[in-house]
Design an enzyme around this catalytic site. Sequence first.
Site, PDB file in Angstrom:
ATOM      1  CG  HIS A 195      -1.978  -1.123   1.132  1.00  9.66           C
ATOM      2  ND1 HIS A 195      -2.729  -1.545   2.203  1.00  9.66           N
ATOM      3  CD2 HIS A 195      -2.362  -1.911   0.082  1.00  9.66           C
ATOM      4  CE1 HIS A 195      -3.538  -2.533   1.825  1.00  9.66           C
ATOM      5  NE2 HIS A 195      -3.318  -2.774   0.559  1.00  9.66           N
ATOM      6  CB  CYS A 210       6.378  15.477 -13.673  1.00  7.62           C
ATOM      7  SG  CYS A 210       7.130  15.518 -12.035  1.00  7.62           S
ATOM      8  N   GLY A 239      -1.216  -9.560  12.530  1.00  4.98           N
ATOM      9  CA  GLY A 239      -1.809  -8.251  12.830  1.00  4.98           C
ATOM     10  C   GLY A 239      -2.624  -7.648  11.707  1.00  4.98           C
ATOM     11  CB  SER A 296      -8.946  -6.968  10.303  1.00  2.00           C
ATOM     12  OG  SER A 296      -8.758  -5.965   9.333  1.00  2.00           O
ATOM     13  N   PRO A 343      -4.371 -11.126  18.385  1.00  2.47           N
ATOM     14  CG  PRO A 343      -4.382  -9.062  19.509  1.00  2.47           C
ATOM     15  CD  PRO A 343      -3.849  -9.762  18.285  1.00  2.47           C
TER      16      PRO A 343
HETATM   17  P1  NAD Z   1      -6.895  -3.321  10.658  1.00  2.00           P
HETATM   18  O1  NAD Z   1      -6.859  -2.037  11.421  1.00  2.00           O
HETATM   19  O2  NAD Z   1      -8.094  -3.626   9.844  1.00  2.00           O
HETATM   20  O3  NAD Z   1      -6.743  -4.554  11.668  1.00  2.00           O
HETATM   21  C1  NAD Z   1      -5.732  -4.618  12.611  1.00  2.00           C
HETATM   22  C2  NAD Z   1      -5.634  -6.054  13.101  1.00  2.00           C
HETATM   23  O4  NAD Z   1      -4.550  -6.115  14.002  1.00  2.00           O
HETATM   24  C3  NAD Z   1      -6.884  -6.564  13.844  1.00  2.00           C
HETATM   25  O5  NAD Z   1      -7.226  -7.844  13.374  1.00  2.00           O
HETATM   26  C4  NAD Z   1      -6.430  -6.616  15.293  1.00  2.00           C
HETATM   27  O6  NAD Z   1      -7.042  -7.665  16.020  1.00  2.00           O
HETATM   28  C5  NAD Z   1      -4.954  -6.873  15.123  1.00  2.00           C
HETATM   29  N1  NAD Z   1      -4.131  -6.448  16.250  1.00  2.00           N
HETATM   30  C6  NAD Z   1      -4.343  -5.423  17.112  1.00  2.00           C
HETATM   31  N2  NAD Z   1      -3.338  -5.340  17.999  1.00  2.00           N
HETATM   32  C7  NAD Z   1      -2.466  -6.329  17.659  1.00  2.00           C
HETATM   33  C8  NAD Z   1      -1.227  -6.755  18.192  1.00  2.00           C
HETATM   34  N3  NAD Z   1      -0.680  -6.149  19.248  1.00  2.00           N
HETATM   35  N4  NAD Z   1      -0.588  -7.798  17.611  1.00  2.00           N
HETATM   36  C9  NAD Z   1      -1.122  -8.428  16.537  1.00  2.00           C
HETATM   37  N5  NAD Z   1      -2.307  -8.069  16.002  1.00  2.00           N
HETATM   38  C10 NAD Z   1      -2.961  -7.036  16.559  1.00  2.00           C
HETATM   39  O7  NAD Z   1      -5.559  -3.368   9.824  1.00  2.00           O
HETATM   40  P2  NAD Z   1      -5.216  -4.002   8.400  1.00  2.00           P
HETATM   41  O8  NAD Z   1      -5.786  -5.384   8.329  1.00  2.00           O
HETATM   42  O9  NAD Z   1      -3.762  -3.821   8.235  1.00  2.00           O
HETATM   43  O10 NAD Z   1      -5.993  -3.148   7.317  1.00  2.00           O
HETATM   44  C11 NAD Z   1      -6.063  -1.756   7.430  1.00  2.00           C
HETATM   45  C12 NAD Z   1      -5.549  -0.981   6.251  1.00  2.00           C
HETATM   46  O11 NAD Z   1      -5.226   0.286   6.776  1.00  2.00           O
HETATM   47  C13 NAD Z   1      -4.278  -1.486   5.633  1.00  2.00           C
HETATM   48  O12 NAD Z   1      -4.467  -1.464   4.273  1.00  2.00           O
HETATM   49  C14 NAD Z   1      -3.173  -0.482   5.995  1.00  2.00           C
HETATM   50  O13 NAD Z   1      -2.515   0.013   4.832  1.00  2.00           O
HETATM   51  C15 NAD Z   1      -3.881   0.678   6.586  1.00  2.00           C
HETATM   52  N6  NAD Z   1      -3.319   1.105   7.891  1.00  2.00           N
HETATM   53  C16 NAD Z   1      -1.971   1.086   8.080  1.00  2.00           C
HETATM   54  C17 NAD Z   1      -1.447   1.472   9.305  1.00  2.00           C
HETATM   55  C18 NAD Z   1       0.051   1.433   9.495  1.00  2.00           C
HETATM   56  O14 NAD Z   1       0.798   1.584   8.533  1.00  2.00           O
HETATM   57  N7  NAD Z   1       0.547   1.193  10.731  1.00  2.00           N
HETATM   58  C19 NAD Z   1      -2.280   1.850  10.352  1.00  2.00           C
HETATM   59  C20 NAD Z   1      -3.666   1.868  10.118  1.00  2.00           C
HETATM   60  C21 NAD Z   1      -4.170   1.470   8.879  1.00  2.00           C
END
Ligand code: NAD
Length: 256
Positions: free
Chosen positions: A133, A144, A201, A203, A228
């Site tokens: 992403h 450009c 980590g 969803s 988790p």
């Molecule tokens: P999401 O927010 O949909 O889900 C996060 C997942 O992480 C959940 O399933 C949750 O249970 C789990 N989680 C929470 N704490 C955790 C931990 N300590 N250890 C392991 N798992 C844990 O995130 P997604 O599935 O990555 O999709 C969201 C979209 O948003 C992605 O496309 C991403 O590009 C973007 N995004 C990125 C960031 C970042 O770069 N850090 C932050 C927010 C969203």
Amino acid sequence: MRRSVELLEMQFESEIRMLAEKLRGARRVVALTGAGVSAESGVPTFRGADGLWREFRPEELATPQAFARDAVLVWEWYDWRRQKVAACAPNDGHRALAELGRRSSAPFEFDLVTQNVDGLHRLAGSNPVWELHGSLWNLRCTDCSRNREDRRAPLPSIPPRCECGGLERPGVVWFGEALPSDVLAHAFEVASCADVFLVVGTSALVQPAASLPEVAGEQGALVVEVNPELTPLSGLVDLRLAGPSAQILPRILDAL
Ligand code: NAD
């Protein structure tokens, strides 16, 4: 009560040992990470309580339409996110994945594919990182198409401008946009020949990344989820390690 906690811990230990054995025999290992891997670094997930900015949901701001309507508003949100991430450091989960990639003694090829845009895997030392992403730290000119990295947070002026005078946009993939085809092709290629596929980590709701574990599983990989919470993938994986990735990934590494 204490007995059942001990039993759970014993089961967890034996699952980690089984995974370590599988890893020792693997030729190719792939990890797909999502926002949860950075949660313990303090980076909000989109679906967490502090994922919102002002009254907006990410789906309202991370789109080409929102940028066309109000580039300043969208840039203010990205600038806010860049500042939040700039104050965060990689955690033990990021570091364990970097270590898996650099272990000179590791018997397997390792690919790290991430949906995250925060750049924390790179800061932890992973290289290369296949960023599906894009990155919060990349800017792309809408005239450009020049790409550049800029780690200043806050940015000195909003919206940022290219050398050519064109309006720059965040170098991330927005809702409704195609993923970078080279990164996506590589991710599917390595998923289809992985012996172990770690899903950490995420969803597992955002396509096409969410299909990668399925492809890996169909081709015979052991698919392992580290999260988790339950996800739509949980019922399909071979092994679920329920807990925070900053604790579980170092334990996998230790067991290797
Ligand atoms: P999401 O927010 O949909 O889900 C996060 C997942 O992480 C959940 O399933 C949750 O249970 C789990 N989680 C929470 N704490 C955790 C931990 N300590 N250890 C392991 N798992 C844990 O995130 P997604 O599935 O990555 O999709 C969201 C979209 O948003 C992605 O496309 C991403 O590009 C973007 N995004 C990125 C960031 C970042 O770069 N850090 C932050 C927010 C969203």
